[in-house]
Scaffold this motif. Structure first.
Motif: not given
Length: 284
Positions: A212-213, A229-232, A271-274
């Motif tokens: 997930a996040h 890891q998510c950058k945002k 995936a984060t951008d989505f």
């Protein structure tokens, strides 16, 4: 020749947003209803095609009367749907009951599709994404065995997050599976321990765990561990399509020659951008 052949269910996906799950005998109000394309294989085919991979969807029959909109949406996004029979009496529907904190429960209507038709067709791809739902696992295992008769074919299995122990027990001893992806609600250290234990009892070469996040980790048998890891910051929970977007992006990056480390980070970023889009691309 297709860059990717995605195998799984084509359904209407109806999202019902509520404040909280009702207990037995209780009535709850639905705050919002959304209609999307589903399930994961269909979403993967759309997202991969949007990344300029030549993509075909192999899926169950649907009804032209209530499912042609799905075919049109796939075609508009560049997905080849020539395998899909549109003469079925109706189109299957999956319902997702989603509460405000992101927890979800599903009511799925899944149809096995004619594997004989797959066997009689010369599938024009060497890379296959396959949804492995427990309801249809016997058909999928036969299909996996059939595809692995050709050593040139690479298989990416999506085990999702439900009934993992059962699904892993069915595939862990199948040789030559290149990739599996599964989702876990663990922290990174716990997920790493989980994957290392899994490696000791499986032939699978690359295990990808989405978190997930937190991002994801990819373990390559006998070699490396890559944590991305998510950058945002992502605040949305329970968003439909993020995991499938990850799959499509990972496959795209691998086909472009990226290392596993770069493919994993690229997939997390996509995936984060989505998740941060104001409008879900999958709404119909």
């Amino acid at each position: 020749m297709f860059d990717l052949c995605a195998i799984g269910e084509l359904v209407w996906l109806i999202i019902l947003d509520i404040d909280s799950f009702p207990v037995s005998g209780e009535t709850t109000l639905i705050n919002k209803v959304k209609r999307l394309i589903g399930n994961d294989a269909a979403i993967v085919s759309v997202m991969a095609s949007r990344m300029n991979l030549r993509t075909q969807l192999i899926s169950n029959p649907i009804s032209q009367k209530d499912g042609q909109i799905l075919i049109n949406f796939l075609n508009e996004n560049g997905v080849d749907c020539s395998f899909i029979d549109t003469q079925f009496p109706y189109t299957p529907t999956t319902y997702c009951l989603r509460e405000i904190e992101g927890q979800r429960t599903w009511l799925s209507e899944l149809h096995s599709f004619p594997t004989e038709k797959i066997y009689s067709n010369n599938l024009k791809s060497n890379f296959f994404y396959i949804d492995l739902y427990e309801e249809l696992i016997e058909d999928r295992l036969k299909l996996i065995s059939y595809l692995l008769q050709n050593s040139n074919k690479k298989l990416f299995l999506n085990l999702s997050c439900g009934e993992l122990n059962y699904k892993l027990s069915q595939v862990k001893n199948v040789e030559n599976i290149k990739f599996i992806q599964l989702g876990l609600e663990l922290d990174i250290e716990e997920a790493l321990h989980y994957a290392e234990n899994l490696y000791q009892q499986t032939f699978i070469q690359v295990i990808i765990i989405t978190l997930a996040h937190q991002g994801s980790l990819a373990l390559i048998k006998g070699k490396d561990v890559f944590i991305s890891q998510c950058k945002k910051q992502v605040d949305q929970k329970g968003l439909i399509g993020a995991g499938a977007t990850f799959s499509a992006a990972f496959i795209f990056a691998i086909q472009q020659g990226a290392s596993y480390q770069k493919a994993n980070q690229f997939a997390v970023d996509k995936a984060t951008d989505f998740c941060l889009l104001k409008h879900n691309l999958l709404l119909i």
